[in-house]
Structure formats: C-alpha cells, structure tokens
Write an enzyme that holds these catalytic residues in place. Structure first.
Site, PDB file in Angstrom:
ATOM      1  N   ASP A 184       3.561  28.979 -10.703  1.00  0.00           N
ATOM      2  CA  ASP A 184       2.670  29.469  -9.642  1.00  0.00           C
ATOM      3  C   ASP A 184       3.502  30.392  -8.741  1.00  0.00           C
ATOM      4  OD1 ASP A 184       0.386  29.679  -7.926  1.00  0.00           O
ATOM      5  OD2 ASP A 184       1.295  28.223  -6.567  1.00  0.00           O
ATOM      6  N   GLU A 225       1.941  27.124   2.523  1.00  0.00           N
ATOM      7  CA  GLU A 225       3.362  27.403   2.258  1.00  0.00           C
ATOM      8  C   GLU A 225       4.230  27.005   3.455  1.00  0.00           C
ATOM      9  OE1 GLU A 225       5.220  28.705  -0.441  1.00  0.00           O
ATOM     10  OE2 GLU A 225       3.429  28.414  -1.659  1.00  0.00           O
ATOM     11  N   HIS A 232      -3.257  26.184  -4.162  1.00  0.00           N
ATOM     12  CA  HIS A 232      -2.718  25.782  -2.856  1.00  0.00           C
ATOM     13  C   HIS A 232      -3.751  24.961  -2.054  1.00  0.00           C
ATOM     14  CE1 HIS A 232       0.436  28.805  -3.465  1.00  0.00           C
ATOM     15  NE2 HIS A 232       1.016  28.398  -2.361  1.00  0.00           N
TER      16      HIS A 232
HETATM   17  N1  DGL Z   1      -1.700  29.276  -5.826  1.00  0.00           N
HETATM   18  C1  DGL Z   1      -2.112  30.561  -6.222  1.00  0.00           C
HETATM   19  C2  DGL Z   1      -3.537  30.607  -6.639  1.00  0.00           C
HETATM   20  O1  DGL Z   1      -3.980  29.615  -7.166  1.00  0.00           O
HETATM   21  C3  DGL Z   1      -1.561  31.760  -5.550  1.00  0.00           C
HETATM   22  C4  DGL Z   1      -1.739  31.915  -4.092  1.00  0.00           C
HETATM   23  C5  DGL Z   1      -1.065  33.171  -3.633  1.00  0.00           C
HETATM   24  O2  DGL Z   1       0.136  33.298  -3.940  1.00  0.00           O
HETATM   25  O3  DGL Z   1      -1.694  34.015  -2.996  1.00  0.00           O
HETATM   26  O4  DGL Z   1      -4.233  31.592  -6.511  1.00  0.00           O
END
Ligand code: DGL
Length: 272
Positions: free
Chosen positions: A12, A153, A189
């Site tokens: 990720d 984050e 996330h």
């Molecule tokens: N966790 C990611 C998603 O599922 C990426 C989030 C990101 O880096 O903007 O989209």
C-alpha cells in the site's frame, strides 16, 4: 519457483494496507507476510494515473523479488487506477475493488450503496462501475475523502476527537442525505476511522471494510490454487518502507495486534 511455503506479499502507499494484514493474520495465522508501505510517496490518491501505475509496478516488483507466492494490492487507489498485474508478474494478484463490491451488493437491502475513497479512486468510478456492470438497478453514491488519509497516517483516528468528528460529519453529509444503507470504505486507510464514521452514519448503515474483504478473497484464491501454507507454526511478518521506519512503527500498532513485532526496514523503491 512459486511454492505454498512462500510468504504473501502485500503493499500500500503507507499504513492503510495493514487493515488487510490484520485480517490475513486473523484468518490465515500460519501464513508468512511481507508488507511494503510506500511511506516516502504517500499519498497515492492525489497523484496522476501515470505516477500510480509506476508506483504499483515498483511495489509489486519489490515483493516479487522477495519471493512471495501472491501479491495483494491492499490499496483502493492502485486497485482502481492500475491494471491487473498478474500476467506481467507471473503471480496470483488481487486488488481490493472486486472483493469489496461482491460483499456490498450482498449486503444492501434498499439498493443504495455509498462509496468513499481517495480522489483518484472516486475519479475512476471503479467501485460504481464494478457494481453497476452486474447490478444496474443499484444506486451508487460516491464521495472522495482524500483528507482522511493524512489523518490516519498521523494517527488521528480517535472518534472522540473533535477534529475527527467535524471532518467525518462534513464528508458523510451527502451520503446520509442519499439514504445509503451500505457504505464501502474504499480506501484501506479508512477502517481506522470506522468508529467515527459509524457514529455519524448511525447503526442502520453497514460499513464494508475493503481490507477485510480482500483478506477473505486472498484466502479463497490461495485455497483454490492449493497454495495455503502447510504446518501449524505461527507465521512471520516482515515490514519494509520507503521512508523513515520510525514513523511507520509509531502508528502501525494502531492497526495490528500488540504482540506483533512491527520493526520495519528501509528500502530504496526507485531501484525496482
Ligand atoms: N490506502 C490507499 C487506498 O486504499 C491509498 C491512500 C493514499 O495513499 O492516498 O486508496
């Protein structure tokens, strides 16, 4: 050689894919895991298609080099924007969109599904297209919540935190108005904000966790291909990042079991 004793590779942009790792460890405790979090280039969701494609390939190539038996793009953005890399890699490969939509269409009762994801995910309409290809009668309402990624984050996920509540209220308003009964957390996330989102949406709305659904699907793929690991010992997990390991280690504990060693090593992803 691809063997069943090899690890599952998961990647990720940062911490989000750990929601899939948590579930994989739960339902397949004997599997080894190699995780890559591209913390040096997070967020992906506000980047161009070209950049996201490049990152997805580099991340997957790194995991392949680590000798994994399957690769999971535990990232809604990569799953929405980049192509399926299974042929290119010569390995089983999955993203999060298919497994998540599969469960969402089985969950909705009123035929109104909400999707929240990053800016790139929502612009691609990946979840909506996947759902409506088979179920054109289902209404899908999309809302981009790129801001959520920065909150997660930075460990800002407490549902009692006023800032978290305000942000969630602001982004959930149109979905509430559209009376969805099922809400796809289309970015890995977002399950970290699930409690805040659930409180705002109310208990009548079922949240679908893309990390969790992808873990269930990964098990199915490994089972079908005879690739589940033999033996009863607890699997090991290794973590790699493209920026300072300390930042990742500080917040990874929010996602994973307390007893897990979350020491991470730094790699130069531009070499892949
Ligand atoms: N966790 C990611 C998603 O599922 C990426 C989030 C990101 O880096 O903007 O989209």
């Amino acid at each position: 050689m691809n063997t069943k004793q090899n690890a599952i590779g998961i990647f990720d942009s940062g911490l989000g894919g750990l929601t899939a790792v948590r579930e994989i460890l739960e339902i397949m405790p004997h599997e080894d895991i190699v995780y890559f979090g591209d913390t040096g280039r997070v967020p992906y969701g506000s980047k161009s298609t070209d950049a996201i494609n490049k990152y997805a390939r580099q991340d997957a190539r790194f995991l392949k080099k680590m000798g994994v038996k399957m690769i999971v793009a535990a990232c809604g953005t990569v799953s929405s924007v980049a192509p399926d890399l299974s042929e290119e890699l010569g390995l089983p490969y999955t993203g999060v969109v298919y497994p998540t939509c599969y469960t969402a269409v089985r969950t909705t009762k009123n035929g109104r599904i909400g999707v929240i994801g990053t800016a790139a995910t929502i612009a691609s309409h990946s979840y909506k297209k996947r759902i409506q290809a088979k179920h054109p009668e289902i209404e899908v309402y999309e809302e981009h919540c790129q801001l959520f990624v920065g909150f997660v984050e930075n460990g800002l996920v407490d549902p009692d935190d006023e800032l978290v509540q305000l942000m969630v209220k602001r982004y959930m308003a149109p979905l509430k108005e559209n009376n969805v009964d099922t809400l796809i957390l289309g970015c890995t996330h977002f399950p970290l904000l699930a409690e805040a989102i659930q409180r705002e949406m109310g208990n009548g709305v079922t949240l679908i966790d893309s990390g969790k659904e992808t873990a269930v699907y990964t098990k199915k793929v490994l089972e079908e291909r005879g690739l589940l690991r033999d033996g009863n010992e607890q699997g090991k997990a290794q973590f790699f990042v493209s920026d300072t390991p300390a930042d990742f280690e500080r917040y990874a504990g929010l996602f994973l079991r307390d007893d897990l060693d979350i020491t991470a090593a730094h790699i130069n992803i531009e070499e892949y």
